[in-house]
Design a protein around this motif. Structure first.
Motif, short mmCIF file in Angstrom:
data_model
loop_
_atom_site.label_atom_id
_atom_site.label_comp_id
_atom_site.label_asym_id
_atom_site.label_seq_id
_atom_site.Cartn_x
_atom_site.Cartn_y
_atom_site.Cartn_z
N THR A 53 0.83 -1.20 0.00
CA THR A 53 0.00 0.00 0.00
C THR A 53 0.87 1.25 0.00
OG1 THR A 53 -1.92 -1.05 1.02
CG2 THR A 53 -1.59 1.28 1.52
N GLN A 54 0.30 2.34 -0.49
CA GLN A 54 1.00 3.63 -0.57
C GLN A 54 1.72 3.96 0.73
OE1 GLN A 54 -2.33 6.29 -1.25
NE2 GLN A 54 -2.48 6.76 0.93
N GLY A 55 2.80 4.72 0.60
CA GLY A 55 3.54 5.12 1.80
C GLY A 55 4.94 5.54 1.43
N GLY A 56 5.75 5.75 2.44
CA GLY A 56 7.13 6.15 2.23
C GLY A 56 7.32 7.65 2.30
N ASP A 57 8.57 8.06 2.26
CA ASP A 57 8.93 9.48 2.29
C ASP A 57 10.09 9.69 1.32
OD1 ASP A 57 9.19 12.13 2.89
OD2 ASP A 57 10.13 11.84 4.85
N PRO A 58 9.82 10.22 0.12
CA PRO A 58 8.54 10.76 -0.34
C PRO A 58 7.51 9.65 -0.58
CG PRO A 58 10.10 10.68 -2.16
CD PRO A 58 10.87 10.30 -0.93
N ASN A 59 6.24 10.06 -0.61
CA ASN A 59 5.16 9.10 -0.77
C ASN A 59 5.23 8.39 -2.11
OD1 ASN A 59 2.41 8.05 0.22
ND2 ASN A 59 1.95 8.81 -1.83
N ARG A 60 4.99 7.08 -2.07
CA ARG A 60 4.90 6.28 -3.28
C ARG A 60 3.49 5.72 -3.38
NH1 ARG A 60 9.65 4.94 -0.47
NH2 ARG A 60 11.56 5.58 -1.55
N ASN A 61 2.92 5.74 -4.58
CA ASN A 61 1.55 5.25 -4.76
C ASN A 61 1.46 3.75 -4.46
OD1 ASN A 61 0.59 7.81 -5.61
ND2 ASN A 61 1.42 7.42 -7.65
N ILE A 62 2.37 3.00 -5.04
CA ILE A 62 2.49 1.57 -4.75
C ILE A 62 3.96 1.30 -4.42
CG2 ILE A 62 2.32 -0.78 -5.63
CD1 ILE A 62 -0.41 0.44 -5.18
N GLN A 63 4.24 0.95 -3.18
CA GLN A 63 5.61 0.68 -2.78
C GLN A 63 6.07 -0.68 -3.33
OE1 GLN A 63 6.69 2.14 1.35
NE2 GLN A 63 4.53 1.64 1.68
N VAL A 64 7.36 -0.77 -3.64
CA VAL A 64 7.92 -2.04 -4.12
C VAL A 64 9.33 -2.19 -3.57
CG1 VAL A 64 8.64 -0.98 -6.31
CG2 VAL A 64 8.44 -3.47 -6.14
N ILE A 76 12.87 -0.07 -3.91
CA ILE A 76 13.29 0.32 -5.27
C ILE A 76 12.32 1.30 -5.93
CG2 ILE A 76 14.71 -1.71 -5.71
CD1 ILE A 76 12.37 -2.93 -7.27
N GLY A 77 11.52 2.01 -5.14
CA GLY A 77 10.76 3.11 -5.71
C GLY A 77 9.26 2.87 -5.74
N ASP A 78 8.62 3.50 -6.74
CA ASP A 78 7.17 3.50 -6.89
C ASP A 78 6.82 2.65 -8.11
OD1 ASP A 78 4.45 4.07 -7.13
OD2 ASP A 78 4.70 6.20 -6.69
N PHE A 93 -4.25 4.48 -2.58
CA PHE A 93 -3.82 3.37 -3.44
C PHE A 93 -3.43 2.22 -2.53
CE2 PHE A 93 -3.39 7.22 -5.85
CZ PHE A 93 -3.89 6.87 -7.10
N TRP A 94 -4.29 1.21 -2.50
CA TRP A 94 -4.24 0.20 -1.45
C TRP A 94 -3.94 -1.20 -1.98
CZ3 TRP A 94 -9.31 1.12 1.89
CH2 TRP A 94 -9.25 2.40 2.46
N ALA A 95 -3.30 -1.98 -1.14
CA ALA A 95 -3.27 -3.45 -1.17
C ALA A 95 -3.08 -4.03 -2.57
CB ALA A 95 -4.55 -3.99 -0.53
N PRO A 96 -1.90 -3.86 -3.16
CA PRO A 96 -1.68 -4.37 -4.52
C PRO A 96 -1.42 -5.87 -4.56
CG PRO A 96 0.32 -3.39 -3.66
CD PRO A 96 -0.73 -3.15 -2.63
N ASP A 97 -1.56 -6.41 -5.76
CA ASP A 97 -1.18 -7.79 -6.04
C ASP A 97 -0.65 -7.82 -7.46
OD1 ASP A 97 -1.11 -10.73 -5.66
OD2 ASP A 97 -2.67 -10.72 -7.21
N VAL A 98 0.38 -8.61 -7.71
CA VAL A 98 1.00 -8.65 -9.04
C VAL A 98 1.06 -10.10 -9.52
CG1 VAL A 98 3.13 -8.25 -10.36
CG2 VAL A 98 2.31 -6.53 -8.74
#
Length: 346
Positions: A53-64, A76-78, A93-98
């Motif tokens: 889920t989104q987060g980080g500093d700076p904010n990322r829409n989908i963290q990875v 490694i970014g957004d 931007f919540w709870a991704p799945d790939v």
């Protein structure tokens, strides 16, 4: 010469991951930063990628983040650096799945549409984006997969049923059941004529100890003759956080699922160190051992900033799944805190 070529190729890449060296032990957390709802895959390059889920500093829409061994992770970014046009002014931007299919990576996620800013009856939407690389950048398909009220359409999980060949999408919450519906071959729309099937119901009770008052965060694996549906509930975070991971099983990917009574349905719940563990994903190492990645709150540091609500800093934990009488759980149904034998990754 071959070493020089490899070094040049690594330098040309956006980032490099060092070759894996055998890690004998590890200790939780494996990622000590706010990283809610982790969803893991092993990509074609042999590395593990986990999305949040989104987060980080700076904010990322989908963290990875990325790892060679499931223990040492590198942010490694957004994965979704550009918001979709239909959700360009919101920040949910919540709870991704790939999932990967035929060289294309599909990112399923939830987002609040821009129309919800002026119409409070509009809730979150299921969405799909695609990329050629597991780290992205993912580009949204251009339209939501499905929208509705509140937060019913959250926590998507895509699964290819090996028994039927059907592409399935699980999702749900909003104090409703977890659902499943068949996807079209394009994987970005539902199959024509398909309908959602209710799988795991909520338990309507005023008992504050019941985790299944809300259910979310579906993740499905197949083991032997059974499909195992992991899910979590009931309150992920905040001052009243009360959360655990649970599991049901079925001989069909579309149910009906057998749900045991508490405490048998539990996979992992809180202890004196870790609060509100849940919203998990599952992955196997090279020895065939199953591992569960999930978030939890460290009671010693329950928030990232003093201005944040309590129990909002959800960090990533890793534990071995133990199978007892055909059902999975973390040993003792509690997160580990001491050093543990690490996954086997060759």
């Amino acid at each position: 010469m071959r070493l020089l070529v490899l070094l040049l190729a690594c330098l040309a890449a956006t980032s490099c991951v060092a070759p894996a060296t055998r890690t004998a032990t590890y200790q939780n957390p494996v990622l000590d930063t706010d990283f809610p709802d982790p969803a893991v895959i092993r990509a074609a390059d042999g590395l593990f990628y986990v999305y949040a889920t989104q987060g980080g500093d700076p904010n990322r829409n989908i963290q990875v983040a990325r790892s060679a061994d499931l223990v040492r992770w590198q942010m490694i970014g957004d994965a979704l650096p550009t918001k979709p046009g239909w959700a360009s002014r919101t920040q949910d931007f919540w709870a991704p799945d790939v999932r990967e299919a035929n060289g294309i990576y599909y990112l399923y996620y939830s987002a609040k549409p821009d129309v919800a800013l002026t119409d409070k009856a509009r809730g979150l939407c299921l969405a799909v984006a695609t990329a050629r690389q597991p780290q992205g950048p993912f580009v949204d398909s251009g339209r939501p997969l499905q929208c509705g009220e509140g937060f019913i359409n959250i926590d998507p999980f895509a699964f290819d049923d090996p028994a039927t060949g059907k592409r399935l999408l699980y999702w749900g919450s909003g104090f409703g059941p977890i659902k499943v519906q068949e996807l079209s071959p394009d994987r970005i729309s539902f199959a024509p004529g398909s309908e959602p099937v209710d799988l795991v119901p909520v338990i309507k009770t005023e008992n504050p100890a019941e985790y299944q008052r809300l259910v979310e965060g579906a993740w499905v694996i197949r083991r032997g003759d059974y499909y195992y549906l992991f899910y979590s509930g009931d309150n992920c975070c905040g001052p009243k956080a009360h959360y655990a991971a649970m599991v049901a099983r079925s001989r069909s990917a579309t149910g009906p699922f057998e749900i045991r009574p508490r405490p048998l349905y539990l996979v992992v719940e809180a202890d004196e160190h870790w609060n509100a563990p849940g919203h998990n994903s599952v992955v196997s190492d090279d020895a065939g051992q199953d591992w569960i990645l999930y978030h939890a709150v460290d009671r010693r540091r329950p928030r990232a900033k003093l201005t944040d609500d309590m129990n909002t800093r959800r960090i990533m934990l890793l534990d071995r799944l133990v199978w007892r009488d055909g059902w999975p759980e973390v040993a003792g149904k509690r997160p580990s805190s001491a050093a543990q034998p690490a996954p086997v990754v060759r």
